[in-house]
Design a protein around this motif. Sequence first.
Motif, PDB file in Angstrom:
ATOM      1  N   ILE A   1       0.898  -1.228   0.180  1.00 37.30           N
ATOM      2  CA  ILE A   1       0.121   0.026   0.001  1.00 37.30           C
ATOM      3  C   ILE A   1       1.138   1.153  -0.038  1.00 37.30           C
ATOM      4  O   ILE A   1       0.696   2.075  -0.819  1.00 37.30           O
ATOM      5  N   LYS A   2       1.803   1.421   0.810  1.00 35.76           N
ATOM      6  CA  LYS A   2       2.634   2.367   1.188  1.00 35.76           C
ATOM      7  C   LYS A   2       3.558   2.787  -0.403  1.00 35.76           C
ATOM      8  O   LYS A   2       3.729   3.949  -0.633  1.00 35.76           O
ATOM      9  N   SER A   3       3.981   1.746  -0.794  1.00 35.24           N
ATOM     10  CA  SER A   3       4.716   1.890  -1.998  1.00 35.24           C
ATOM     11  C   SER A   3       3.943   2.299  -3.426  1.00 35.24           C
ATOM     12  O   SER A   3       4.458   2.475  -4.154  1.00 35.24           O
ATOM     13  N   GLY A   4       2.674   1.988  -3.462  1.00 31.53           N
ATOM     14  CA  GLY A   4       1.764   2.444  -4.328  1.00 31.53           C
ATOM     15  C   GLY A   4       1.606   1.234  -5.232  1.00 31.53           C
ATOM     16  O   GLY A   4       0.706   1.282  -6.270  1.00 31.53           O
ATOM     17  N   LYS A   5       2.056   0.001  -4.769  1.00 28.25           N
ATOM     18  CA  LYS A   5       2.010  -1.231  -5.914  1.00 28.25           C
ATOM     19  C   LYS A   5       0.592  -1.814  -5.756  1.00 28.25           C
ATOM     20  O   LYS A   5       0.043  -2.349  -6.943  1.00 28.25           O
ATOM     21  N   ALA A   6       0.012  -1.663  -4.711  1.00 26.95           N
ATOM     22  CA  ALA A   6      -1.491  -2.253  -4.671  1.00 26.95           C
ATOM     23  C   ALA A   6      -2.412  -1.402  -5.592  1.00 26.95           C
ATOM     24  O   ALA A   6      -3.405  -2.108  -6.198  1.00 26.95           O
ATOM     25  N   LEU A   7      -2.243   0.026  -5.518  1.00 26.31           N
ATOM     26  CA  LEU A   7      -3.123   0.787  -6.252  1.00 26.31           C
ATOM     27  C   LEU A   7      -2.932   0.446  -7.653  1.00 26.31           C
ATOM     28  O   LEU A   7      -3.642   0.482  -8.653  1.00 26.31           O
ATOM     29  N   GLN A   8      -1.351   0.308  -8.177  1.00 20.49           N
ATOM     30  CA  GLN A   8      -1.038   0.147  -9.531  1.00 20.49           C
ATOM     31  C   GLN A   8      -1.651  -1.306  -9.949  1.00 20.49           C
ATOM     32  O   GLN A   8      -2.105  -1.253 -11.152  1.00 20.49           O
ATOM     33  N   LYS A   9      -1.867  -2.167  -9.120  1.00 20.11           N
ATOM     34  CA  LYS A   9      -2.539  -3.487  -9.331  1.00 20.11           C
ATOM     35  C   LYS A   9      -3.794  -3.174  -9.671  1.00 20.11           C
ATOM     36  O   LYS A   9      -4.488  -3.781 -10.613  1.00 20.11           O
ATOM     37  N   LEU A  10      -4.413  -2.561  -9.139  1.00 22.43           N
ATOM     38  CA  LEU A  10      -6.117  -2.199  -9.317  1.00 22.43           C
ATOM     39  C   LEU A  10      -6.065  -1.591 -10.918  1.00 22.43           C
ATOM     40  O   LEU A  10      -6.956  -1.855 -11.546  1.00 22.43           O
ATOM     41  N   LYS A  11      -5.204  -0.652 -11.146  1.00 19.55           N
ATOM     42  CA  LYS A  11      -5.171  -0.070 -12.385  1.00 19.55           C
ATOM     43  C   LYS A  11      -4.787  -1.102 -13.614  1.00 19.55           C
ATOM     44  O   LYS A  11      -5.688  -1.287 -14.476  1.00 19.55           O
ATOM     45  N   GLU A  12      -4.096  -2.004 -13.383  1.00 21.25           N
ATOM     46  CA  GLU A  12      -3.746  -3.178 -14.095  1.00 21.25           C
ATOM     47  C   GLU A  12      -5.015  -3.913 -14.263  1.00 21.25           C
ATOM     48  O   GLU A  12      -5.349  -4.386 -15.485  1.00 21.25           O
ATOM     49  N   LEU A  13      -5.676  -4.336 -13.265  1.00 26.32           N
ATOM     50  CA  LEU A  13      -7.017  -5.199 -13.240  1.00 26.32           C
ATOM     51  C   LEU A  13      -8.028  -4.532 -14.145  1.00 26.32           C
ATOM     52  O   LEU A  13      -8.457  -5.061 -15.094  1.00 26.32           O
ATOM     53  N   VAL A  14      -8.199  -2.960 -13.975  1.00 31.27           N
ATOM     54  CA  VAL A  14      -9.333  -2.442 -14.610  1.00 31.27           C
ATOM     55  C   VAL A  14      -8.861  -2.238 -16.152  1.00 31.27           C
ATOM     56  O   VAL A  14      -9.742  -2.804 -17.174  1.00 31.27           O
ATOM     57  N   GLU A  15      -7.485  -2.084 -16.230  1.00 32.72           N
ATOM     58  CA  GLU A  15      -7.229  -1.821 -17.843  1.00 32.72           C
ATOM     59  C   GLU A  15      -7.302  -3.276 -18.546  1.00 32.72           C
ATOM     60  O   GLU A  15      -7.545  -3.197 -19.735  1.00 32.72           O
ATOM     61  N   SER A  16      -6.603  -4.063 -17.866  1.00 27.09           N
ATOM     62  CA  SER A  16      -6.781  -5.689 -18.668  1.00 27.09           C
ATOM     63  C   SER A  16      -7.992  -6.166 -19.102  1.00 27.09           C
ATOM     64  O   SER A  16      -8.353  -6.845 -19.747  1.00 27.09           O
ATOM     65  N   GLN A  17      -9.106  -5.490 -18.243  1.00 24.74           N
ATOM     66  CA  GLN A  17     -10.335  -6.107 -18.436  1.00 24.74           C
ATOM     67  C   GLN A  17     -11.251  -5.130 -19.191  1.00 24.74           C
ATOM     68  O   GLN A  17     -12.507  -5.138 -18.992  1.00 24.74           O
ATOM     69  N   GLY A  18     -10.585  -4.146 -19.976  1.00 24.67           N
ATOM     70  CA  GLY A  18     -11.346  -3.203 -20.830  1.00 24.67           C
ATOM     71  C   GLY A  18     -11.872  -1.927 -20.209  1.00 24.67           C
ATOM     72  O   GLY A  18     -12.463  -1.074 -20.895  1.00 24.67           O
ATOM     73  N   GLY A  19     -11.603  -1.751 -18.818  1.00 22.87           N
ATOM     74  CA  GLY A  19     -12.064  -0.557 -18.152  1.00 22.87           C
ATOM     75  C   GLY A  19     -10.980   0.603 -18.133  1.00 22.87           C
ATOM     76  O   GLY A  19      -9.904   0.504 -18.757  1.00 22.87           O
ATOM     77  N   ASP A  20     -11.593   1.890 -17.832  1.00 26.50           N
ATOM     78  CA  ASP A  20     -10.713   3.221 -17.894  1.00 26.50           C
ATOM     79  C   ASP A  20     -10.172   3.331 -16.760  1.00 26.50           C
ATOM     80  O   ASP A  20     -10.725   3.622 -15.771  1.00 26.50           O
ATOM     81  N   ALA A  21      -8.778   3.212 -16.748  1.00 30.88           N
ATOM     82  CA  ALA A  21      -8.022   3.128 -15.520  1.00 30.88           C
ATOM     83  C   ALA A  21      -7.819   4.567 -15.126  1.00 30.88           C
ATOM     84  O   ALA A  21      -7.286   4.649 -14.036  1.00 30.88           O
ATOM     85  N   ARG A  22      -8.161   5.599 -15.728  1.00 40.92           N
ATOM     86  CA  ARG A  22      -7.966   6.838 -15.650  1.00 40.92           C
ATOM     87  C   ARG A  22      -8.568   7.422 -14.387  1.00 40.92           C
ATOM     88  O   ARG A  22      -8.358   8.160 -13.431  1.00 40.92           O
ATOM     89  N   PHE A  23      -9.957   6.576 -14.087  1.00 41.18           N
ATOM     90  CA  PHE A  23     -10.615   6.652 -13.123  1.00 41.18           C
ATOM     91  C   PHE A  23     -10.224   6.330 -11.676  1.00 41.18           C
ATOM     92  O   PHE A  23     -10.525   7.081 -10.499  1.00 41.18           O
ATOM     93  N   VAL A  24      -9.026   5.680 -11.593  1.00 41.05           N
ATOM     94  CA  VAL A  24      -8.452   5.410 -10.392  1.00 41.05           C
ATOM     95  C   VAL A  24      -7.734   6.327  -9.742  1.00 41.05           C
ATOM     96  O   VAL A  24      -7.516   6.673  -8.765  1.00 41.05           O
ATOM     97  N   ASP A  25      -6.835   7.220 -10.662  1.00 47.91           N
ATOM     98  CA  ASP A  25      -6.144   8.242 -10.236  1.00 47.91           C
ATOM     99  C   ASP A  25      -7.204   9.502 -10.332  1.00 47.91           C
ATOM    100  O   ASP A  25      -6.933  10.621  -9.587  1.00 47.91           O
ATOM    101  N   ASN A  26      -8.163   9.652 -10.885  1.00 50.17           N
ATOM    102  CA  ASN A  26      -9.236  10.741 -10.983  1.00 50.17           C
ATOM    103  C   ASN A  26     -10.529  10.319 -10.528  1.00 50.17           C
ATOM    104  O   ASN A  26     -11.416  10.320 -11.413  1.00 50.17           O
ATOM    105  N   PRO A  27     -11.077  10.028  -9.538  1.00 53.05           N
ATOM    106  CA  PRO A  27     -12.129   9.419  -8.864  1.00 53.05           C
ATOM    107  C   PRO A  27     -13.681  10.390  -9.265  1.00 53.05           C
ATOM    108  O   PRO A  27     -14.480  10.069  -9.334  1.00 53.05           O
ATOM    109  N   GLU A  28     -12.925  11.926  -9.352  1.00 55.34           N
ATOM    110  CA  GLU A  28     -13.969  12.826  -9.544  1.00 55.34           C
ATOM    111  C   GLU A  28     -14.629  12.457 -11.212  1.00 55.34           C
ATOM    112  O   GLU A  28     -15.606  12.987 -11.674  1.00 55.34           O
ATOM    113  N   LEU A  29     -14.109  11.638 -11.967  1.00 54.53           N
ATOM    114  CA  LEU A  29     -14.488  11.326 -13.182  1.00 54.53           C
ATOM    115  C   LEU A  29     -15.765  10.545 -13.036  1.00 54.53           C
ATOM    116  O   LEU A  29     -16.536  10.253 -13.858  1.00 54.53           O
TER     117      LEU A  29
END
Length: 441
Positions: free
Chosen positions: A300-328
Amino acid sequence: MRMYDIITKKRNGEELTKEEIRFFVEGYTKGEIPDYQVSAFMMAIYFQKMNMTETSELTMAMVDSGETIDLSKIKGIKVDKHSTGGVGDTTTLIVGPMVAAAGVPVAKMSGRGLGHTGGTIDKLESFPGFSVEMSIEEFMANVNDKKIAIAGQTANLAPADKKLYALRDVTGTVDNMSLIAGSIMSKKIASGADAIVLDIKTGSGAFMKDEDSAFELADEMVKIGTHVGRNTIGVITDMDQPLGFAVGNALEVMEAIETLKGHGPEDLTELCLTLGAHMLVLGEKATDYESARETLKEVIKSGKALQKLKELVESQGGDARFVDNPELFETPSIIKPVFAKEEGYIKAIKADDIGIAALVLGAGRETKESILDLSVGIMLHKKIGDFVKKGEAIATIYANDEGKKLQSEEKIIKAYTIVSESIEKKKLIKGIVTKDGITKF
C-alpha cells in the motif's frame, strides 16, 4: 435405491451413505426426483441434521453435479476469498489488488448483487468499459500475466446447489448449518481454488445474526474444506454496522481506491489487512500472519497495490484513469445531508436498514431484472461510539430522485440509535477458525 427409503432413513436420524447422497443429488439435478420428495428430505435434514461426513459428501456431490474449473495452468497457489455478505463490503476490490501485488495469484469468480447493493462485478462496472466476460483460457492468462482477474460465474458451477437453494428458500429449510455450509463450499471448491479464506459476518447486517451461529458455520465450512483437501480458514467479523463509510457502487469503489492509497476507513483497512494476511500465509508468500500484514502495508505504502488495481481495470477493458481521478465517476443530481434529531452517542446502526436505504435509491436489486443506478448511495459520517450533536450530519444521501431520497432519509434516521451515555466501539474481528480449532478474541 428409492428416494422414499432415503427420506425415511434421514427422518429417523440415521446416517446416509455416500451412494444415497449421490443418488439424491444426481436424480434431483436431472429432474428424475420430484420437488415434493426433496422438500420432505430437506425438512428431515433440517430437523435431524447431518454429520461431518454426510455434509462433506453432499458438498462434493453438488460440486460434481456440474462443471469444475481447473486452474492448474495458473502458476502458484490460488487462494480464494469468500464473504457471507453485508453492507458496504467492498473488500474484494481492496484485498484482491493488495494480495496480487504481494505475489499471490488472485483468480476470482464473482457474482452480481441481489439485495442491498451490487455485487463485486456491479461495483467494478462503475469503471466505464470494464468487462467480466472472458473465456477460462483468457481468465487464466490474465492471472498469469497480471496476478489478478475477476470474472463472472459463467460456468455451470454446482447446478444442484442452485436448484436446491431455490427449493429451500420456499420451504423454510434455508437455516441449517450443513445445507448453508455445503451450498457455499460447493461453489468455492468447483471454482478451482487451492485454499480458501472465509469472511463470516455476524450482526444486524449479516445472515448470521449471533456470534455463536457464525462460529458454528465457519467451523462447518473449514471442516468441509479440510475434508476435501482445501486449506481453509474462517474469520468471524462484525456486521452490526456497515463496513467503512460508503454504501453504494461507485461510492464504494472510490472508498476502495482511498483505502489502497492508505487513506481508507479504519475498520475497512483492518479487515482487508486481516483477510489479505491469511491469504498470503495460505499462498506461502509469508511464513506467519504478522509478517504477512507488514508485507501488505508495504504494498500500500509503495503504491504497488493501487497500481495493481489499475492493471486489473485496464486488462479487462475498463478506463483506468478513474483510479487516479475518482472525480470522473458519475455524480448524481441530488447530494443532501441527513441530520441527527438529537445529541448523544451512537449506540447502534441497523446495518440491514442502511442497506435497504441504499436499495431504495437504486443502489441494489429488488429482483434479478432490476437495473442499478451505480452513482447513488449513502456516505455515513458517524459510526457506533461516535458523539453527534443535534443538527449535525450523520450521513449524506446521493440520489437521482427526490421521492427516493426522502424514503431513504427516513430509513437512515430510524437505523440510528442515539443515547446519552458513552458507548464502547465494537470489536471488528471476533475470532479465527482453522482446522486446529476455534480462537475467539
